[in-house]
Scaffold this active site. Structure first.
Site, PDB file in Angstrom:
ATOM      1  N   THR A   1      16.765 -36.848 -79.002  1.00  0.00           N
ATOM      2  CA  THR A   1      17.945 -37.717 -79.000  1.00  0.00           C
ATOM      3  C   THR A   1      17.564 -39.191 -79.013  1.00  0.00           C
ATOM      4  OG1 THR A   1      19.305 -36.049 -77.926  1.00  0.00           O
ATOM      5  CG2 THR A   1      19.987 -38.322 -77.612  1.00  0.00           C
TER       6      THR A   1
ATOM      7  N   SER B   1      13.657 -31.134 -79.551  1.00  0.00           N
ATOM      8  CA  SER B   1      12.538 -30.568 -78.780  1.00  0.00           C
ATOM      9  C   SER B   1      12.404 -29.064 -79.001  1.00  0.00           C
ATOM     10  CB  SER B   1      12.694 -30.887 -77.295  1.00  0.00           C
ATOM     11  OG  SER B   1      13.932 -30.398 -76.807  1.00  0.00           O
TER      12      SER B   1
ATOM     13  N   THR C   1      15.061 -34.078 -74.775  1.00  0.00           N
ATOM     14  CA  THR C   1      15.060 -33.806 -73.333  1.00  0.00           C
ATOM     15  C   THR C   1      15.227 -32.319 -72.999  1.00  0.00           C
ATOM     16  OG1 THR C   1      17.431 -34.223 -73.227  1.00  0.00           O
ATOM     17  CG2 THR C   1      15.967 -36.080 -72.742  1.00  0.00           C
ATOM     18  N   ASP C   2      15.750 -31.529 -73.961  1.00  0.00           N
ATOM     19  CA  ASP C   2      16.065 -30.125 -73.636  1.00  0.00           C
ATOM     20  C   ASP C   2      14.860 -29.366 -73.093  1.00  0.00           C
ATOM     21  OD1 ASP C   2      18.620 -30.637 -74.435  1.00  0.00           O
ATOM     22  OD2 ASP C   2      18.512 -29.505 -76.318  1.00  0.00           O
TER      23      ASP C   2
HETATM   24  N1  ASP Z   1      18.812 -31.712 -78.395  1.00  0.00           N
HETATM   25  C1  ASP Z   1      17.984 -32.799 -78.004  1.00  0.00           C
HETATM   26  C2  ASP Z   1      16.534 -32.369 -77.987  1.00  0.00           C
HETATM   27  O1  ASP Z   1      16.067 -31.777 -77.030  1.00  0.00           O
HETATM   28  C3  ASP Z   1      18.391 -33.324 -76.700  1.00  0.00           C
HETATM   29  C4  ASP Z   1      17.708 -34.581 -76.300  1.00  0.00           C
HETATM   30  O2  ASP Z   1      16.835 -35.110 -76.944  1.00  0.00           O
HETATM   31  O3  ASP Z   1      18.111 -35.104 -75.272  1.00  0.00           O
HETATM   32  O4  ASP Z   1      15.839 -32.686 -78.909  1.00  0.00           O
END
Ligand code: ASP
Length: 364
Positions: free
Chosen positions: A48, A85, A119-120
């Site tokens: 993200t 991710s 972040t996932d």
């Molecule tokens: N869907 C995103 C990921 O993990 C969420 C994020 O980056 O916060 O790539």
């Protein structure tokens, strides 16, 4: 080196000179030349933090969002991937870990590395690097909850904090660190606790390691478990990671899912039990099937904190379960199920010895 010595001698001579008192009053902090700043390499993987409407930001574009970063570090960039991710493969994880290890090995003056991630599954990648990159130099994993097209995007601030921590000598030897929301958490302990909130990364019972404040980076404590430079895991000869699955305990859960994982080639299974190790439904049958085939079953808790103790080898039934105890059943200690899975994957690249694997779960 020579330039630095000359500069120190010059400063010393100057401080001892009669003009120094007057000059000190007039002196203003000047940003040091880029070449004197600690060099920090950004290795961008996506997430993200890069996910702008209309196209993902590159590593260079991310650095351009932080005009002030040169106050603390001289940034360098490298684009590893630009994906969510969860889209990164385990093969890419291996390649990323090897890349960071090689970079730190070849570039002895590099102060530290920042990795951006979605972040996932950020905490999984961070712990994987924590166990597999054998270096004392800071490796910081950062991301953001809001994307660059959203009001209140916090990605640039998080990234700048990550650069500051990577450049900080105090960050050396503390393992892979996760930096978001002005806080520093340990890769081993941190978890994403909320789907949307900015303060999502928490280390629950253990708390933060430190903070990134306006004046300086502050650490309050250390992780005492083995990691990075003290890790025994060597990925250079590893081409693929073994399959290890995570299965949850829930009321009346069928053991045939465990059997299916084994039949599909899992070399290890992590059970995320509901409390301190008890199973439900017919899961004990599945566990017995797995351990009977030499597949390791690591017992963890899905509660979010707490410890599963290494079992006393009496040969009797475990807790309320009727499953015969097997040496292939390993206590996951205080590791979250998804972290235990990473440790088991790495453990299986080194050994098949149950005693050795249990030792690893007590040491890492
Ligand atoms: N869907 C995103 C990921 O993990 C969420 C994020 O980056 O916060 O790539």
């Amino acid at each position: 080196m020579r330039a630095r010595l000359a500069r120190r001698l010059f400063v010393l001579t100057f401080l001892l000179s009669p003009w120094s008192a007057h000059a000190a009053v007039q002196a203003r902090p000047q940003p040091a030349a880029a070449s004197e700043m600690p060099r920090v390499r950004l290795i961008a993987t996506g997430g993200t933090i890069s996910n702008k409407v209309g196209g993902r930001l590159t590593a260079d574009e991310l650095v351009a969002l932080m005009p002030d970063v040169t106050r603390w570090a001289h940034p360098e960039t490298e684009q590893f991937a630009n994906l969510a991710s969860g889209e990164l493969t385990l093969g890419q994880w291996l390649a990323l870990s090897k890349r960071i290890a090689a970079l730190l090995d070849q570039d002895r003056d590099l102060a530290g590395v920042v990795v951006t991630s979605g972040t996932d599954t950020l905490e999984e990648l961070a712990y994987f690097l924590d166990l597999s990159v054998r270096s004392d130099r800071p490796i910081i994993v950062a991301g953001s909850m809001r994307n660059p097209s959203t009001l209140g995007y916090e990605g640039a601030a998080n990234l700048q904090d990550a650069f500051r921590v990577a450049a900080a000598p105090e960050a050396r030897g503390r393992g892979v660190l996760v930096v978001l929301n002005d806080e520093i958490n340990a890769a081993r302990e941190v978890t994403k606790t909320d789907a949307l909130r900015l303060n999502t990364f928490q280390s629950r019972a253990y708390g933060i390691l430190g903070v990134v404040d306006a004046d300086r980076v502050v650490f309050y404590r250390d992780v005492v478990k083995r990691h990075t430079a003290k890790s025994e895991f060597e990925l250079a000869p590893v081409a693929t990671l073994p399959r290890v699955d995570v299965l949850m305990v829930y009321q009346g859960a069928p053991g045939d899912l465990i059997k299916a994982a084994v039949d599909q080639g899992a070399r290890g299974i992590v059970m995320a039990t509901a409390g301190a190790g008890a199973t439900s439904g017919t899961q004990d049958e599945g566990i017995a099937y797995a351990t009977g085939k030499g597949v390791f079953v690591v017992i963890t808790t899905r509660t979010g904190s707490g410890r599963i103790a290494a079992r006393v080898r009496t040969g009797g039934p475990r807790g309320t379960s009727s499953a015969a105890r097997s040496e292939y059943q390993i206590a996951g200690e205080d590791l979250a199920p998804i972290k235990a899975r990473i440790l088991l994957m790495l453990a299986l690249t080194k050994t098949q010895d149950p005693t050795d694997i249990q030792r690893m779960f007590t040491e890492y």
